[in-house]
Design an enzyme around this catalytic site. Structure first.
Site, PDB file in Angstrom:
ATOM      1  N   ARG A  24       0.821  -1.204   0.000  1.00  0.00           N
ATOM      2  CA  ARG A  24       0.000   0.000   0.000  1.00  0.00           C
ATOM      3  C   ARG A  24       0.858   1.258   0.000  1.00  0.00           C
ATOM      4  O   ARG A  24       1.878   1.308   0.663  1.00  0.00           O
ATOM      5  CB  ARG A  24      -0.915   0.034   1.221  1.00  0.00           C
ATOM      6  CG  ARG A  24      -2.054   1.038   1.046  1.00  0.00           C
ATOM      7  CD  ARG A  24      -2.685   1.432   2.344  1.00  0.00           C
ATOM      8  NE  ARG A  24      -3.114   0.308   3.134  1.00  0.00           N
ATOM      9  CZ  ARG A  24      -3.130   0.322   4.459  1.00  0.00           C
ATOM     10  NH1 ARG A  24      -2.723   1.372   5.124  1.00  0.00           N
ATOM     11  NH2 ARG A  24      -3.553  -0.723   5.118  1.00  0.00           N
ATOM     12  N   SER A 112      -8.417  -0.135   0.714  1.00  0.00           N
ATOM     13  CA  SER A 112      -9.195  -0.448   1.914  1.00  0.00           C
ATOM     14  C   SER A 112      -9.905   0.784   2.461  1.00  0.00           C
ATOM     15  O   SER A 112     -10.607   1.462   1.738  1.00  0.00           O
ATOM     16  CB  SER A 112      -8.287  -1.100   2.958  1.00  0.00           C
ATOM     17  OG  SER A 112      -9.067  -1.677   3.982  1.00  0.00           O
ATOM     18  N   HIS A 113      -9.685   1.108   3.744  1.00  0.00           N
ATOM     19  CA  HIS A 113     -10.402   2.196   4.412  1.00  0.00           C
ATOM     20  C   HIS A 113      -9.597   3.495   4.375  1.00  0.00           C
ATOM     21  O   HIS A 113      -9.961   4.463   5.038  1.00  0.00           O
ATOM     22  CB  HIS A 113     -10.643   1.811   5.863  1.00  0.00           C
ATOM     23  CG  HIS A 113      -9.360   1.498   6.572  1.00  0.00           C
ATOM     24  ND1 HIS A 113      -8.732   0.279   6.427  1.00  0.00           N
ATOM     25  CD2 HIS A 113      -8.576   2.250   7.364  1.00  0.00           C
ATOM     26  CE1 HIS A 113      -7.621   0.306   7.140  1.00  0.00           C
ATOM     27  NE2 HIS A 113      -7.491   1.485   7.704  1.00  0.00           N
ATOM     28  N   LYS A 122      -4.101  -6.496  -2.022  1.00  0.00           N
ATOM     29  CA  LYS A 122      -4.178  -7.614  -1.082  1.00  0.00           C
ATOM     30  C   LYS A 122      -4.065  -8.888  -1.899  1.00  0.00           C
ATOM     31  O   LYS A 122      -4.682  -8.992  -2.962  1.00  0.00           O
ATOM     32  CB  LYS A 122      -5.497  -7.582  -0.311  1.00  0.00           C
ATOM     33  CG  LYS A 122      -5.583  -6.412   0.662  1.00  0.00           C
ATOM     34  CD  LYS A 122      -6.893  -6.379   1.430  1.00  0.00           C
ATOM     35  CE  LYS A 122      -6.883  -5.181   2.381  1.00  0.00           C
ATOM     36  NZ  LYS A 122      -8.199  -4.921   2.969  1.00  0.00           N
ATOM     37  N   ASP A 246     -16.335  -0.824   5.718  1.00  0.00           N
ATOM     38  CA  ASP A 246     -15.181  -0.018   5.335  1.00  0.00           C
ATOM     39  C   ASP A 246     -15.098   0.009   3.798  1.00  0.00           C
ATOM     40  O   ASP A 246     -15.931  -0.585   3.105  1.00  0.00           O
ATOM     41  CB  ASP A 246     -13.894  -0.505   6.011  1.00  0.00           C
ATOM     42  CG  ASP A 246     -13.237  -1.674   5.304  1.00  0.00           C
ATOM     43  OD1 ASP A 246     -13.965  -2.476   4.701  1.00  0.00           O
ATOM     44  OD2 ASP A 246     -11.998  -1.786   5.368  1.00  0.00           O
ATOM     45  N   ASP A 248     -13.534  -1.333   1.434  1.00  0.00           N
ATOM     46  CA  ASP A 248     -13.482  -2.519   0.578  1.00  0.00           C
ATOM     47  C   ASP A 248     -14.249  -3.697   1.150  1.00  0.00           C
ATOM     48  O   ASP A 248     -14.138  -4.826   0.653  1.00  0.00           O
ATOM     49  CB  ASP A 248     -12.031  -2.904   0.260  1.00  0.00           C
ATOM     50  CG  ASP A 248     -11.282  -3.399   1.483  1.00  0.00           C
ATOM     51  OD1 ASP A 248     -11.631  -2.992   2.604  1.00  0.00           O
ATOM     52  OD2 ASP A 248     -10.353  -4.205   1.324  1.00  0.00           O
ATOM     53  N   ASP A 250     -14.238  -5.518   3.959  1.00  0.00           N
ATOM     54  CA  ASP A 250     -13.770  -6.614   4.806  1.00  0.00           C
ATOM     55  C   ASP A 250     -13.866  -6.278   6.295  1.00  0.00           C
ATOM     56  O   ASP A 250     -13.480  -7.078   7.138  1.00  0.00           O
ATOM     57  CB  ASP A 250     -12.355  -7.098   4.423  1.00  0.00           C
ATOM     58  CG  ASP A 250     -11.317  -6.006   4.482  1.00  0.00           C
ATOM     59  OD1 ASP A 250     -11.639  -4.882   4.926  1.00  0.00           O
ATOM     60  OD2 ASP A 250     -10.167  -6.263   4.069  1.00  0.00           O
ATOM     61  N   ARG A 251     -14.392  -5.074   6.619  1.00  0.00           N
ATOM     62  CA  ARG A 251     -14.603  -4.725   8.027  1.00  0.00           C
ATOM     63  C   ARG A 251     -16.002  -4.156   8.200  1.00  0.00           C
ATOM     64  O   ARG A 251     -16.504  -3.425   7.357  1.00  0.00           O
ATOM     65  CB  ARG A 251     -13.555  -3.724   8.510  1.00  0.00           C
ATOM     66  CG  ARG A 251     -12.183  -4.389   8.581  1.00  0.00           C
ATOM     67  CD  ARG A 251     -11.160  -3.551   9.313  1.00  0.00           C
ATOM     68  NE  ARG A 251     -10.917  -2.297   8.654  1.00  0.00           N
ATOM     69  CZ  ARG A 251     -11.052  -1.115   9.237  1.00  0.00           C
ATOM     70  NH1 ARG A 251     -11.420  -1.010  10.489  1.00  0.00           N
ATOM     71  NH2 ARG A 251     -10.823  -0.023   8.561  1.00  0.00           N
ATOM     72  N   HIS A 333     -12.858  -6.897  11.436  1.00  0.00           N
ATOM     73  CA  HIS A 333     -12.699  -8.053  10.537  1.00  0.00           C
ATOM     74  C   HIS A 333     -13.390  -9.245  11.211  1.00  0.00           C
ATOM     75  O   HIS A 333     -13.028  -9.620  12.327  1.00  0.00           O
ATOM     76  CB  HIS A 333     -11.212  -8.417  10.360  1.00  0.00           C
ATOM     77  CG  HIS A 333     -10.428  -7.477   9.513  1.00  0.00           C
ATOM     78  ND1 HIS A 333     -10.410  -7.563   8.132  1.00  0.00           N
ATOM     79  CD2 HIS A 333      -9.618  -6.444   9.823  1.00  0.00           C
ATOM     80  CE1 HIS A 333      -9.617  -6.625   7.645  1.00  0.00           C
ATOM     81  NE2 HIS A 333      -9.119  -5.925   8.642  1.00  0.00           N
TER      82      HIS A 333
HETATM   83 ZN   LIG Z   1     -10.768  -3.147   4.413  1.00  0.00          ZN
END
Ligand SMILES: [Zn+2]
Length: 466
Positions: A24, A112-113, A122, A246, A248, A250-251, A333
């Site tokens: 990232r 992501s966030h 990822k 979030d 993407d 995943d949270r 997560h």
């Molecule tokens: Zn994420």
């Protein structure tokens, strides 16, 4: 820049972008399109060495994602890897593709966030997280230009509808609920629109249009301020609960009917009880930042609690190793292997949650109020030199060990006293120490904070302001 796509000479990534759990950086400052291509070429070597030859690729809704995805696909295919492009969607949709399309690997282009100017990748290889030393290896392969050549096929596959059907098929509620959902203009938007059409109940959607500039608020549900719009929506619609994602997907973030936030460990008490009901004695994993209330609650309802190191890749690996049906982190997560694949999918966790509440006579607010009352700090993060962060934790651990303290050192030190517990650990990704404390009342919490501050001072670290 000497970035030439890594063809003739070696390709050097900015060293800050090869991180513990992902790649990232800031677009056009530390992360460039040439990096995406070199990453594709280096990852192709890892896929081939593992005996694989195909890779799924997805992307989030950031403005920089299409170009990074294009270069990544180029790097993979010119290295002989067949690429299956699944297009725009959340990270768990890429995981779903990696588990169901018969491919050997997967890469998600996502920041992501994080703020709109950041982006990254990822990776999964043979259904396992690709992290830590694996990611460092990508840098080594690229630096030596130890690439392979070939001519992989590139195809486009529609997976969104299959993914959404899979999510909806596990809804098991009996009573329709009113739910407010906040996609935060992140990559879950379209999947959320489709899945809520398939699941009974009244669904009110906020910020479901995918927009990589995140105009409404930052798509990070671990920060209370990012949940204000959801809290207001829940009150306005007299909803049973609110669910946020979030950037993407995943949270997850959750608020009850009164607009109160349930943090990751509080949410896990509800999800864990439901899994243990069907799988008595099941091992449920939570990270070292989680409340003692969660571990006690898992044991109380007949499960086996396991405290493990923080980090979504680490938790996923442990879960697969021991065959745990459910795991969760404070960060939101949530990993379901019970009836699902064992990766972190916030949409799936949301569907399971409304299923649980749709079968229960109790509301989420009731369930929350039944938990023993404790007072705790949020996660406290404070700067500490990179060269000192791990040694400070080791010093504290050694002193406490000598003093005979009750503690676990699975990830930093987590000390238990009759007042409660406190945690000190070094961040894997930043020059930061992380602390948290939880007591049975305010006076107990004060004593725990003082003990923590005393240990930090003894190692020459300025304690944070609690
Ligand atoms: Zn994420």
């Amino acid at each position: 820049m000497a970035n030439d796509g890594g063809r003739a000479s070696g390709h050097r990534f900015d060293p800050t972008i090869l991180r513990e759990y992902d790649v990232r950086g800031t677009v056009d400052k530390t992360l460039f399109e040439a990096d995406a291509r070199a990453l594709g070429r280096a990852f192709a070597v890892c896929i081939a060495q593992a005996g694989g030859k195909s890779c799924a690729v997805g992307r989030d809704g950031r403005l920089s994602s299409p170009a990074l995805e294009r270069e990544l696909v180029q790097g993979l295919s010119e290295s002989g890897i067949d690429v299956v492009r699944i297009g725009l969607g959340p990270t768990p949709m890429l995981y779903f593709a990696a588990y169901t399309l018969g491919v050997d690997a997967g890469v998600m282009v996502t920041g992501s966030h994080n703020p709109p100017d950041q982006n990254g990748f990822k990776l999964v290889l043979q259904k396992r997280s690709f992290y830590g030393s694996d990611i460092q290896r990508l840098g080594e392969i690229a630096a030596k230009a130890a690439f392979r050549t070939g001519d992989g096929k590139v195809s486009d596959v529609e997976v969104l509808e299959k993914y959404v059907e899979r999510l909806a098929s596990d809804y098991d509620g009996k009573r329709p609920l009113t739910v407010v959902w906040d996609a935060g203009n992140g990559a879950t938007g379209e999947a959320l629109v489709r899945v809520t059409k398939k699941v009974p109940g009244k669904h009110i959607l906020l910020n479901e249009t995918i927009d990589g500039r995140f105009p409404a608020h930052h798509p990070d549900p671990t920060e209370a301020k990012n949940l204000e719009q959801l809290q207001a929506g829940v009150k306005q619609h007299r909803a049973d609960l609110g669910i946020a994602f979030d950037g993407d997907g995943d949270r997850i973030g959750v608020v009850d009917a009164q607009g109160r936030i349930l943090w990751g460990d509080q949410l896990m008490t509800v999800l864990a009880a439901d899994v243990i009901r069907v799988q008595p004695r099941a091992t449920i994993i939570a990270d070292v930042k989680a409340s003692q209330v969660l571990f006690d609650e898992i044991a109380r309802v007949g499960g086996t609690p396991l405290m493990w190191r923080t980090g979504h890749s680490i938790i996923k690996s442990k879960m697969a190793e021991i065959g745990a049906p459910l795991a969760g982190e404070m960060s939101g997560h949530i990993f379901y292997a019970d009836r699902y694949y064992g990766y972190d999918d916030a949409l799936y966790a949301g569907i399971r949650l409304i299923g649980i509440l749709g079968r229960s006579a109790s509301s989420l607010a009731d369930m929350r109020d039944r938990l023993p009352a404790v007072v705790n700090t949020p996660e406290l993060r404070f700067p500490c030199e990179e060269s000192r962060k791990f040694s400070v934790v080791t010093e504290v651990r050694d002193r406490l060990k000598k003093a005979g303290a009750e503690m676990t050192d699975i990830d930093g030190v987590r000390v238990r006293t009759k007042d409660g517990w406190w945690l000190l650990r070094a961040s894997n990704t930043q020059a930061v120490l992380v602390a948290r404390a939880e007591g049975r009342d305010d006076a107990a919490l004060d004593r725990l904070k003082r003990a923590l501050a005393g240990e930090l001072a003894a190692s020459g670290v300025q304690p944070p302001k609690f």
